[in-house]
Design a protein around this motif. Sequence first.
Motif, short mmCIF file in Angstrom:
data_model
loop_
_atom_site.label_atom_id
_atom_site.label_comp_id
_atom_site.label_asym_id
_atom_site.label_seq_id
_atom_site.Cartn_x
_atom_site.Cartn_y
_atom_site.Cartn_z
N ILE A 37 -11.78 -120.21 47.93
CA ILE A 37 -11.78 -120.90 46.64
C ILE A 37 -12.01 -119.91 45.51
CG2 ILE A 37 -12.99 -122.61 45.22
CD1 ILE A 37 -13.49 -124.17 47.86
N ALA A 38 -12.93 -118.98 45.71
CA ALA A 38 -13.19 -117.97 44.67
C ALA A 38 -11.92 -117.17 44.38
CB ALA A 38 -14.33 -117.05 45.10
N GLU A 39 -11.19 -116.81 45.41
CA GLU A 39 -9.94 -116.06 45.19
C GLU A 39 -8.94 -116.90 44.40
OE1 GLU A 39 -6.25 -113.85 47.46
OE2 GLU A 39 -7.71 -114.95 48.68
N ILE A 40 -8.77 -118.14 44.76
CA ILE A 40 -7.84 -119.02 44.05
C ILE A 40 -8.21 -119.10 42.58
CG2 ILE A 40 -7.14 -121.44 43.80
CD1 ILE A 40 -7.36 -121.55 46.95
N GLU A 41 -9.51 -119.12 42.31
CA GLU A 41 -9.99 -119.22 40.93
C GLU A 41 -10.10 -117.86 40.23
OE1 GLU A 41 -12.62 -123.28 41.32
OE2 GLU A 41 -13.64 -121.38 41.69
N LYS A 42 -9.57 -116.84 40.89
CA LYS A 42 -9.55 -115.47 40.34
C LYS A 42 -10.94 -114.89 40.13
CE LYS A 42 -5.04 -116.18 38.47
NZ LYS A 42 -4.08 -116.08 37.48
N ARG A 43 -11.84 -115.29 40.99
CA ARG A 43 -13.21 -114.73 41.01
C ARG A 43 -13.25 -113.75 42.18
NH1 ARG A 43 -17.15 -119.65 40.81
NH2 ARG A 43 -18.60 -118.03 40.16
N TYR A 44 -12.48 -112.69 42.01
CA TYR A 44 -12.21 -111.76 43.10
C TYR A 44 -13.44 -111.04 43.62
CZ TYR A 44 -7.51 -112.60 41.31
OH TYR A 44 -6.36 -113.18 40.87
N GLU A 45 -14.31 -110.61 42.73
CA GLU A 45 -15.51 -109.89 43.17
C GLU A 45 -16.39 -110.79 44.03
OE1 GLU A 45 -17.40 -107.99 39.83
OE2 GLU A 45 -15.59 -106.82 39.37
N ARG A 46 -16.54 -112.02 43.62
CA ARG A 46 -17.32 -112.99 44.40
C ARG A 46 -16.68 -113.21 45.77
NH1 ARG A 46 -20.78 -117.16 42.94
NH2 ARG A 46 -20.83 -118.90 44.39
N ALA A 47 -15.37 -113.34 45.79
CA ALA A 47 -14.66 -113.55 47.05
C ALA A 47 -14.91 -112.39 48.02
CB ALA A 47 -13.17 -113.73 46.80
N VAL A 48 -14.84 -111.17 47.52
CA VAL A 48 -15.07 -110.01 48.38
C VAL A 48 -16.51 -110.01 48.89
CG1 VAL A 48 -15.19 -107.48 48.45
CG2 VAL A 48 -13.27 -108.60 47.30
N GLN A 49 -17.45 -110.28 48.02
CA GLN A 49 -18.86 -110.31 48.45
C GLN A 49 -19.09 -111.35 49.54
OE1 GLN A 49 -21.54 -110.74 45.13
NE2 GLN A 49 -20.50 -109.13 43.99
N LEU A 50 -18.50 -112.52 49.39
CA LEU A 50 -18.68 -113.57 50.39
C LEU A 50 -18.03 -113.19 51.73
CD1 LEU A 50 -18.19 -116.71 48.15
CD2 LEU A 50 -20.28 -116.08 49.39
N LEU A 51 -16.84 -112.59 51.67
CA LEU A 51 -16.19 -112.15 52.91
C LEU A 51 -16.99 -111.04 53.58
CD1 LEU A 51 -12.45 -112.30 51.85
CD2 LEU A 51 -13.61 -113.78 53.52
N ALA A 52 -17.54 -110.13 52.79
CA ALA A 52 -18.36 -109.06 53.36
C ALA A 52 -19.62 -109.62 53.99
CB ALA A 52 -18.70 -108.03 52.28
N ALA A 53 -20.24 -110.58 53.31
CA ALA A 53 -21.44 -111.21 53.86
C ALA A 53 -21.13 -111.93 55.16
CB ALA A 53 -22.04 -112.18 52.84
N ALA A 54 -19.98 -112.59 55.23
CA ALA A 54 -19.57 -113.27 56.46
C ALA A 54 -19.36 -112.26 57.58
CB ALA A 54 -18.30 -114.08 56.22
N ASP A 55 -18.69 -111.16 57.27
CA ASP A 55 -18.42 -110.13 58.25
C ASP A 55 -19.72 -109.51 58.76
OD1 ASP A 55 -16.39 -108.26 59.57
OD2 ASP A 55 -17.62 -106.83 58.44
N SER A 56 -20.62 -109.21 57.85
CA SER A 56 -21.90 -108.62 58.21
C SER A 56 -22.71 -109.58 59.09
CB SER A 56 -22.68 -108.27 56.94
OG SER A 56 -23.92 -107.71 57.24
N LEU A 57 -22.73 -110.84 58.72
CA LEU A 57 -23.44 -111.84 59.51
C LEU A 57 -22.84 -111.95 60.91
CD1 LEU A 57 -25.49 -114.16 59.86
CD2 LEU A 57 -23.77 -115.67 58.83
N ARG A 58 -21.53 -112.02 60.98
CA ARG A 58 -20.87 -112.13 62.29
C ARG A 58 -21.23 -110.94 63.18
NH1 ARG A 58 -17.21 -116.00 62.90
NH2 ARG A 58 -16.34 -117.06 61.09
N THR A 59 -21.29 -109.75 62.59
CA THR A 59 -21.65 -108.55 63.34
C THR A 59 -23.09 -108.65 63.85
OG1 THR A 59 -20.10 -107.19 62.09
CG2 THR A 59 -21.90 -106.03 63.22
N ARG A 60 -24.00 -109.09 62.98
CA ARG A 60 -25.42 -109.19 63.36
C ARG A 60 -25.65 -110.19 64.49
NH1 ARG A 60 -26.29 -109.25 57.78
NH2 ARG A 60 -26.95 -111.42 57.81
#
Length: 110
Positions: A37-60
């Motif tokens: 949703i953040a990407e669709i709304e052109k909130r690109y920095e937020r989108a990247v942060q959320l994807l990174a947080a998801a990736d980090s959580l999945r790794t942990r």
Amino acid sequence: MGDYDRARERYREALRIRHDLGLPRGYAYSFEHLADIAEIEKRYERAVQLLAAADSLRTRIGAPVEQTNQKANEDALMRLRAQLGDVVFELQWAKGAAMTTEQAIALALS
């Protein structure tokens, strides 16, 4: 269907429920959907942060992305990198990856 406000609230509600039930694997799904949703709304920095947080959580927690979602995430990351450029993308990725689970939840709910 274009009702991103409603979708955002539903994903946030799902995240709250997952948090209350202690289902961290589900947090990652919520972060990823809210990043969409953040990407669709052109909130690109937020989108990247959320994807990174998801990736980090999945790794942990040892919960990799399912094959069906992996391609969508990879495509989103390529689009976001193209929008932000390498330097900003990497800074935002590092910021999201360094978040604690609680910080990422706070970002997702804000």
